[in-house]
Write a protein that holds these residues in place. Structure first.
Motif, PDB file in Angstrom:
ATOM      1  N   ARG A   1      93.039 102.859   7.919  1.00 17.59           N
ATOM      2  CA  ARG A   1      93.258 101.748   8.852  1.00 17.59           C
ATOM      3  C   ARG A   1      93.992 100.816   8.048  1.00 17.59           C
ATOM      4  O   ARG A   1      94.798 100.118   8.455  1.00 17.59           O
ATOM      5  CB  ARG A   1      91.851 101.285   9.371  1.00 17.59           C
ATOM      6  CG  ARG A   1      91.359 102.243  10.446  1.00 17.59           C
ATOM      7  CD  ARG A   1      89.798 101.353  10.791  1.00 17.59           C
ATOM      8  NE  ARG A   1      89.342 102.536  11.758  1.00 17.59           N
ATOM      9  CZ  ARG A   1      89.623 102.404  13.113  1.00 17.59           C
ATOM     10  NH1 ARG A   1      90.137 101.217  13.442  1.00 17.59           N
ATOM     11  NH2 ARG A   1      88.885 103.224  13.972  1.00 17.59           N
TER      12      ARG A   1
ATOM     13  N   LEU B   1      91.643 104.274  15.238  1.00 14.57           N
ATOM     14  CA  LEU B   1      92.865 104.577  14.392  1.00 14.57           C
ATOM     15  C   LEU B   1      94.019 104.754  15.248  1.00 14.57           C
ATOM     16  O   LEU B   1      95.007 104.215  14.750  1.00 14.57           O
ATOM     17  CB  LEU B   1      92.433 105.414  13.494  1.00 14.57           C
ATOM     18  CG  LEU B   1      93.281 105.932  12.313  1.00 14.57           C
ATOM     19  CD1 LEU B   1      93.358 104.782  11.297  1.00 14.57           C
ATOM     20  CD2 LEU B   1      92.811 106.955  11.639  1.00 14.57           C
TER      21      LEU B   1
ATOM     22  N   ASP C   1      88.468 106.742   6.293  1.00 13.77           N
ATOM     23  CA  ASP C   1      88.890 106.317   7.664  1.00 13.77           C
ATOM     24  C   ASP C   1      89.489 104.912   7.497  1.00 13.77           C
ATOM     25  O   ASP C   1      90.482 104.378   7.799  1.00 13.77           O
ATOM     26  CB  ASP C   1      87.811 106.259   8.692  1.00 13.77           C
ATOM     27  CG  ASP C   1      88.215 105.769   9.984  1.00 13.77           C
ATOM     28  OD1 ASP C   1      89.138 106.303  10.775  1.00 13.77           O
ATOM     29  OD2 ASP C   1      87.670 104.612  10.310  1.00 13.77           O
TER      30      ASP C   1
ATOM     31  N   GLY D   1      87.736  99.307  12.492  1.00 18.08           N
ATOM     32  CA  GLY D   1      86.840 100.408  12.956  1.00 18.08           C
ATOM     33  C   GLY D   1      85.359 100.074  13.193  1.00 18.08           C
ATOM     34  O   GLY D   1      84.740 100.960  12.999  1.00 18.08           O
TER      35      GLY D   1
ATOM     36  N   LEU E   1      96.227 101.714  16.046  1.00 22.36           N
ATOM     37  CA  LEU E   1      96.918 101.091  14.617  1.00 22.36           C
ATOM     38  C   LEU E   1      98.063 102.117  14.546  1.00 22.36           C
ATOM     39  O   LEU E   1      99.334 101.451  14.330  1.00 22.36           O
ATOM     40  CB  LEU E   1      96.015 101.109  13.604  1.00 22.36           C
ATOM     41  CG  LEU E   1      94.810 100.134  13.691  1.00 22.36           C
ATOM     42  CD1 LEU E   1      93.858 100.174  12.245  1.00 22.36           C
ATOM     43  CD2 LEU E   1      95.423  98.612  13.859  1.00 22.36           C
TER      44      LEU E   1
END
Length: 137
Positions: free
Chosen positions: A74, A120, A70, A49, A123
């Motif tokens: 991830r 995100l 976040d 990220g 992924l």
């Protein structure tokens, strides 16, 4: 004897929040995974990220520090991708190679190229694709 009601917040019921100690373990595992995938430091920072190169260098030295939500998510997706690859490929090296191989399912791009979109959701899409592939058996 009368039972007293217990006050419970929504986060206490079935919480899936990743603790700080779990996040530290995820960070160590992520470093190892990226070594196995043989990706560059720049690619690692993008997958995480936009992590700064300096912070990534600290991670490689074993000092992840505080990890925001976040970034925890991830890493959780990356571990899900790794798990999916381990189910699909009996030999780990084949899964590691698959990450960089062009794939018709992704318009000729590799899984790594798709994930390097930086979001995100990139992924999450890869994790869902691998989950769907292995559940089709």
């Amino acid at each position: 004897m009368q039972l007293q009601p217990i006050s419970v917040t929504p986060f206490e019921i079935g919480s899936t929040e990743i603790s700080d100690s779990e996040a530290a373990a995820l960070a160590r595992t992520t470093v190892n995974l990226f070594n196995a995938w043989k990706i560059t430091d720049a690619q690692a920072c993008t997958l995480l990220g936009g992590l700064s190169p300096r912070t990534w260098a600290r991670w490689k030295e074993g000092n992840a520090g505080r990890i925001p939500r976040d970034l925890k998510m991830r890493m959780a997706h990356l571990m899900g991708i790794h798990k999916g690859l381990r189910y699909v490929f009996k030999e780990p090296a084949r899964g590691y190679d698959w990450i960089k191989a062009p794939n018709a399912a992704f318009g000729g791009k590799s899984a790594l190229e798709v994930m390097l979109g930086g979001e995100l959701s990139d992924l999450a899409v890869m994790r869902e694709w691998l989950d769907a592939e292995r559940s089709a058996w």
